[in-house]
Design an enzyme around this catalytic site. Structure first.
Site, PDB file in Angstrom:
ATOM      1  N   HIS A  58       0.310 -30.529  27.292  1.00  0.00           N
ATOM      2  CA  HIS A  58       1.416 -30.136  28.187  1.00  0.00           C
ATOM      3  C   HIS A  58       0.979 -30.180  29.651  1.00  0.00           C
ATOM      4  O   HIS A  58       1.786 -30.522  30.525  1.00  0.00           O
ATOM      5  CB  HIS A  58       1.917 -28.733  27.831  1.00  0.00           C
ATOM      6  CG  HIS A  58       2.722 -28.681  26.564  1.00  0.00           C
ATOM      7  ND1 HIS A  58       3.245 -27.514  26.063  1.00  0.00           N
ATOM      8  CD2 HIS A  58       3.119 -29.651  25.715  1.00  0.00           C
ATOM      9  CE1 HIS A  58       3.904 -27.771  24.942  1.00  0.00           C
ATOM     10  NE2 HIS A  58       3.842 -29.060  24.708  1.00  0.00           N
TER      11      HIS A  58
ATOM     12  N   LYS B 274      12.491 -25.946  16.257  1.00  0.00           N
ATOM     13  CA  LYS B 274      12.214 -25.733  17.680  1.00  0.00           C
ATOM     14  C   LYS B 274      13.093 -26.671  18.484  1.00  0.00           C
ATOM     15  O   LYS B 274      13.044 -27.892  18.294  1.00  0.00           O
ATOM     16  CB  LYS B 274      10.743 -26.017  17.990  1.00  0.00           C
ATOM     17  CG  LYS B 274       9.818 -24.851  17.713  1.00  0.00           C
ATOM     18  CD  LYS B 274       8.469 -25.092  18.381  1.00  0.00           C
ATOM     19  CE  LYS B 274       7.504 -23.954  18.138  1.00  0.00           C
ATOM     20  NZ  LYS B 274       6.196 -24.204  18.796  1.00  0.00           N
TER      21      LYS B 274
ATOM     22  N   ASN C  21       0.327 -26.330  17.401  1.00  0.00           N
ATOM     23  CA  ASN C  21       0.203 -26.733  18.804  1.00  0.00           C
ATOM     24  C   ASN C  21      -1.202 -27.231  19.138  1.00  0.00           C
ATOM     25  O   ASN C  21      -1.559 -27.341  20.312  1.00  0.00           O
ATOM     26  CB  ASN C  21       0.553 -25.549  19.716  1.00  0.00           C
ATOM     27  CG  ASN C  21       2.008 -25.157  19.605  1.00  0.00           C
ATOM     28  OD1 ASN C  21       2.883 -26.024  19.596  1.00  0.00           O
ATOM     29  ND2 ASN C  21       2.282 -23.868  19.492  1.00  0.00           N
TER      30      ASN C  21
ATOM     31  N   HIS D 276      -1.800 -29.389  22.135  1.00  0.00           N
ATOM     32  CA  HIS D 276      -0.605 -29.315  22.967  1.00  0.00           C
ATOM     33  C   HIS D 276      -0.813 -28.546  24.263  1.00  0.00           C
ATOM     34  O   HIS D 276      -0.088 -28.774  25.232  1.00  0.00           O
ATOM     35  CB  HIS D 276       0.560 -28.703  22.175  1.00  0.00           C
ATOM     36  CG  HIS D 276       1.152 -29.628  21.149  1.00  0.00           C
ATOM     37  ND1 HIS D 276       0.421 -30.153  20.100  1.00  0.00           N
ATOM     38  CD2 HIS D 276       2.408 -30.146  21.022  1.00  0.00           C
ATOM     39  CE1 HIS D 276       1.206 -30.932  19.363  1.00  0.00           C
ATOM     40  NE2 HIS D 276       2.423 -30.946  19.892  1.00  0.00           N
TER      41      HIS D 276
ATOM     42  N   GLU E 106       0.592 -36.988  16.135  1.00  0.00           N
ATOM     43  CA  GLU E 106       1.062 -35.781  15.429  1.00  0.00           C
ATOM     44  C   GLU E 106       0.721 -35.853  13.939  1.00  0.00           C
ATOM     45  O   GLU E 106       0.557 -34.815  13.295  1.00  0.00           O
ATOM     46  CB  GLU E 106       2.571 -35.573  15.642  1.00  0.00           C
ATOM     47  CG  GLU E 106       2.992 -35.370  17.100  1.00  0.00           C
ATOM     48  CD  GLU E 106       2.815 -33.931  17.622  1.00  0.00           C
ATOM     49  OE1 GLU E 106       2.178 -33.100  16.943  1.00  0.00           O
ATOM     50  OE2 GLU E 106       3.321 -33.651  18.731  1.00  0.00           O
TER      51      GLU E 106
ATOM     52  N   ARG F  55       2.140 -20.284  12.929  1.00  0.00           N
ATOM     53  CA  ARG F  55       2.787 -21.511  13.392  1.00  0.00           C
ATOM     54  C   ARG F  55       2.143 -22.090  14.638  1.00  0.00           C
ATOM     55  O   ARG F  55       2.220 -23.303  14.890  1.00  0.00           O
ATOM     56  CB  ARG F  55       4.288 -21.263  13.619  1.00  0.00           C
ATOM     57  CG  ARG F  55       5.019 -22.528  14.013  1.00  0.00           C
ATOM     58  CD  ARG F  55       6.534 -22.396  13.986  1.00  0.00           C
ATOM     59  NE  ARG F  55       7.119 -23.666  14.407  1.00  0.00           N
ATOM     60  CZ  ARG F  55       8.377 -24.003  14.237  1.00  0.00           C
ATOM     61  NH1 ARG F  55       9.212 -23.175  13.668  1.00  0.00           N
ATOM     62  NH2 ARG F  55       8.818 -25.176  14.648  1.00  0.00           N
TER      63      ARG F  55
ATOM     64  N   GLU G 119       7.024 -18.474  15.173  1.00  0.00           N
ATOM     65  CA  GLU G 119       5.710 -18.538  15.824  1.00  0.00           C
ATOM     66  C   GLU G 119       5.193 -17.174  16.266  1.00  0.00           C
ATOM     67  O   GLU G 119       4.793 -16.979  17.408  1.00  0.00           O
ATOM     68  CB  GLU G 119       5.748 -19.519  17.018  1.00  0.00           C
ATOM     69  CG  GLU G 119       4.360 -19.973  17.438  1.00  0.00           C
ATOM     70  CD  GLU G 119       4.374 -21.173  18.383  1.00  0.00           C
ATOM     71  OE1 GLU G 119       5.042 -22.161  18.072  1.00  0.00           O
ATOM     72  OE2 GLU G 119       3.709 -21.094  19.424  1.00  0.00           O
TER      73      GLU G 119
ATOM     74  N   LYS H  28       4.026 -29.273   7.471  1.00  0.00           N
ATOM     75  CA  LYS H  28       4.840 -28.543   8.444  1.00  0.00           C
ATOM     76  C   LYS H  28       5.758 -27.547   7.739  1.00  0.00           C
ATOM     77  O   LYS H  28       5.927 -26.402   8.202  1.00  0.00           O
ATOM     78  CB  LYS H  28       5.647 -29.517   9.307  1.00  0.00           C
ATOM     79  CG  LYS H  28       6.488 -28.788  10.347  1.00  0.00           C
ATOM     80  CD  LYS H  28       6.473 -29.404  11.709  1.00  0.00           C
ATOM     81  CE  LYS H  28       7.115 -28.468  12.735  1.00  0.00           C
ATOM     82  NZ  LYS H  28       7.333 -29.120  14.013  1.00  0.00           N
TER      83      LYS H  28
ATOM     84  N   ARG I 167      28.035 -20.621  20.812  1.00  0.00           N
ATOM     85  CA  ARG I 167      26.996 -19.753  20.209  1.00  0.00           C
ATOM     86  C   ARG I 167      26.511 -20.256  18.849  1.00  0.00           C
ATOM     87  O   ARG I 167      25.984 -19.472  18.057  1.00  0.00           O
ATOM     88  CB  ARG I 167      27.480 -18.308  20.096  1.00  0.00           C
ATOM     89  CG  ARG I 167      27.825 -17.676  21.433  1.00  0.00           C
ATOM     90  CD  ARG I 167      27.938 -16.165  21.331  1.00  0.00           C
ATOM     91  NE  ARG I 167      28.424 -15.609  22.586  1.00  0.00           N
ATOM     92  CZ  ARG I 167      29.704 -15.326  22.841  1.00  0.00           C
ATOM     93  NH1 ARG I 167      30.610 -15.530  21.921  1.00  0.00           N
ATOM     94  NH2 ARG I 167      30.041 -14.833  24.013  1.00  0.00           N
TER      95      ARG I 167
ATOM     96  N   HIS J  96       4.741 -37.920  25.004  1.00  0.00           N
ATOM     97  CA  HIS J  96       4.275 -36.628  24.483  1.00  0.00           C
ATOM     98  C   HIS J  96       3.108 -36.830  23.499  1.00  0.00           C
ATOM     99  O   HIS J  96       2.074 -36.156  23.591  1.00  0.00           O
ATOM    100  CB  HIS J  96       5.436 -35.898  23.797  1.00  0.00           C
ATOM    101  CG  HIS J  96       5.044 -34.645  23.085  1.00  0.00           C
ATOM    102  ND1 HIS J  96       4.537 -33.540  23.736  1.00  0.00           N
ATOM    103  CD2 HIS J  96       5.064 -34.325  21.771  1.00  0.00           C
ATOM    104  CE1 HIS J  96       4.265 -32.592  22.848  1.00  0.00           C
ATOM    105  NE2 HIS J  96       4.575 -33.033  21.639  1.00  0.00           N
TER     106      HIS J  96
END
Lengths: 370, 370
Positions: free
Chosen positions: B258, B149, B251, B254, B191, B247, B243, B233, B127, B271
């Site tokens: 994606h 993330k 993306n 993205h 990026e 935030r 997010e 960032k 955890r 990516h």
């Protein structure tokens, strides 16, 4: 309150923006009051198992129907043996196949295994969606559904992979306990009994006085047991959400218990059975460390026996049983640098975490295993 | 600073008790200053891949040796195609096999895939254990290693299973960029370029003026690109860690990207390549929504081309390519109730999240795919 008004009580868990209420009462599955005010979403997903689905899935679906456009259900195989990645992935498959978004609310309908897996799925799906615990066993109502511990097992250890992730609500319908098999009732009582020696000796007195009523599934006795257990757990978790200190006392009996579960293979003994037997061992260790007298150990053993729980640990390895237990316990999450940390009773009603000499631990295991 | 003193700068991420520093500089892998003051533990686990291990594992091991009694290493197969549960489980297997406890510190040595998987492993093992990002690619230094993330892919979608979980430090050794293959350098530049249109047009001006130096791996140019990207960032993540709003502008490119990655199969395009092409589509969509002029789109396209990135999307389904893209985009994590949310440029240097008519999105895809 009139005799005919079903109970509906609430216990609050205070954790800043992660605070929530535990609703406890009769027939809550079919009462609108338990389901109002949850996070808004178009879609809900009920996660349950093949034992519970035929009993309660329709009732839950009907209760939450006013709040969601679409309600999906995924039915998992029942049992601790399925608390693994393969089964967890069935939840992700269903969520993605149904196009569930990051507002989708998950409902965990079942016992501790369903709650732990649904919670971890909710923590991880799209990095976190809301979830509601709807525990249907005594064990999950008094312990596992409350406090945000979620996890799956790994072949090398119990609950090794998981997250601290709080539900947005817990709804304990006491009526679901009426269908509980006797073995599961006893397993749940182990976690109820736990709260006495670690935190509240008056509650231990009450459990002793009412163990007959609890074993007979008396609704009033069960209602009090669930409520008082949740209050103690809420008090502990409110102070130490992520188990940096105090919260570890809730693991009384669990270090030995996990060794039994992992040693025999998950699901052979119920979690609560292993914890019951583990509490006997932990009490014996507390006594040998000079922290409680023999009468205290005897009293706890008698209560555990009255709850229908096994009092002696299994022999997992005839050649070196104590060594086998110790090997499993070194992998316990509380262990630090291979040093096993035990929750011991530091005088009635108070628990502490400490290490113990290997030789003493061996003596305890040898004395407590059949 | 003398010409011969290697740089060592820091950018702070402010997130209450989860705050940390990004260290950026030359030769940080071999400089003690980058590794002091991390959480104390007996054991560290380096997670890396079979491309990076021969290059930098020994240097990192040597750098952290003063701080840990035992240092283990797990080497994963390289590539986005392995960002899955099976590979993640190799980390858990190694942690448990080595008896790693909840204080063990994980070090993610590699690019975005290693960082995302190690971060999710750290979030979930017992955890939560501490982890350090040691990004060795431009893409991971400017984006994925910063902000917490973490995720793995699911066959039905990218980064669908993961957690928000912050590292305790990020160490960007700029020297590692010298071994970067050209294709990976370009992917990282995608990026870097992203931060201009969404937040800082002066930075976009600088990138345009220095794209030649960046493509030639000029250390000074790369140092500024990494630092300014991390600053932007840090500013965004500091305001919206999970997010809930702002935030999402990170993306940009993205959503379309994606769809390319999932449509072709993870790993076919890098990516960053998919994001570069996705930014062209998102800019075109912004234009057709009346938010930026054609000159802005042309300017961004030219820069993306100069960075060596593909400017036209692949045809994934000859029969209905736009439909295929849209189907994948409906599963995007930003989508709500099947309504795709796009990050669009709302005037140079500012981004917003909004939906768009399907017909318009189809036109954009048809116009932008080869």
């Amino acid at each position: 309150m009139s005799e005919h008004t079903p109970t509906h009580e609430q216990v609050a868990i205070s954790l800043d923006d992660r605070s929530y209420d535990i609703h406890i009462g009769q027939s809550l599955l079919s009462r609108q009051g338990a389901w109002a005010g949850l996070p808004k979403a178009q879609t809900a997903m009920i996660v349950t198992n093949d034992t519970i689905a035929p009993l309660y899935e329709a009732a839950l679906r009907s209760a939450i129907t006013p709040h969601y456009k679409q309600i999906h259900t995924v039915v998992l195989p029942d049992g601790e043996a399925h608390k693994d990645w393969q089964t967890l992935n069935l939840i992700f498959d269903a969520l993605l196949a149904k196009g569930c978004d990051r507002k989708t609310v998950l409902f965990a309908l079942g016992g501790g295994v369903i709650g732990d897996m649904t919670g971890f799925a909710a923590a991880s799906y799209m990095r976190g969606v809301p979830f509601v615990q709807v525990p249907t066993t005594l064990l999950s109502q008094v312990d596992s559904s409350v406090g945000g511990k979620t996890a799956i097992n790994h072949p090398l250890g119990k609950n090794m992979i998981g997250a601290f992730y709080q539900p947005v609500r817990v709804v304990c319908d006491l009526n679901t306990l009426q269908t509980l098999p006797p073995r599961e009732l006893s397993a749940g009582l182990a976690e109820v009994i736990k709260y006495g020696p670690i935190a509240d000796m008056a509650f231990l007195d009450w459990i002793e006085a009412n163990i007959g009523a609890l074993m007979a599934q008396d609704p009033k006795a069960l209602a009090h047991a669930v409520k008082r257990s949740c209050e103690i757990k809420a008090w502990v978790v409110g102070q130490d959400e992520r188990e940096a200190g105090l919260r570890a006392i809730l693991n009384f009996g669990h270090t030995f218990g996990h060794a039994i579960e992992a040693g025999l293979g998950f699901g052979v003994w119920l979690h609560g059975e292993a914890v019951g037997c583990g509490m006997v061992m932990a009490a014996e260790l507390s006594h040998r460390l000079g922290k409680v007298d023999a009468a205290f150990v005897a009293r706890l053993k008698a209560l555990i026996a009255s709850a229908g729980l096994p009092m002696r640990g299994p022999v997992i390895d005839a050649a070196d049983n104590a060594g086998h237990y110790i090997e499993h316990m070194r992998l316990d999450k509380k262990a630090i640098g291979g040093d096993i940390q035990f929750v011991v009773i530091d005088g009635p009603g108070q628990a502490v975490v400490c290490s113990a000499p290997d030789a003493l631990v061996r003596d305890v295991i040898n004395a407590c295993c059949a």
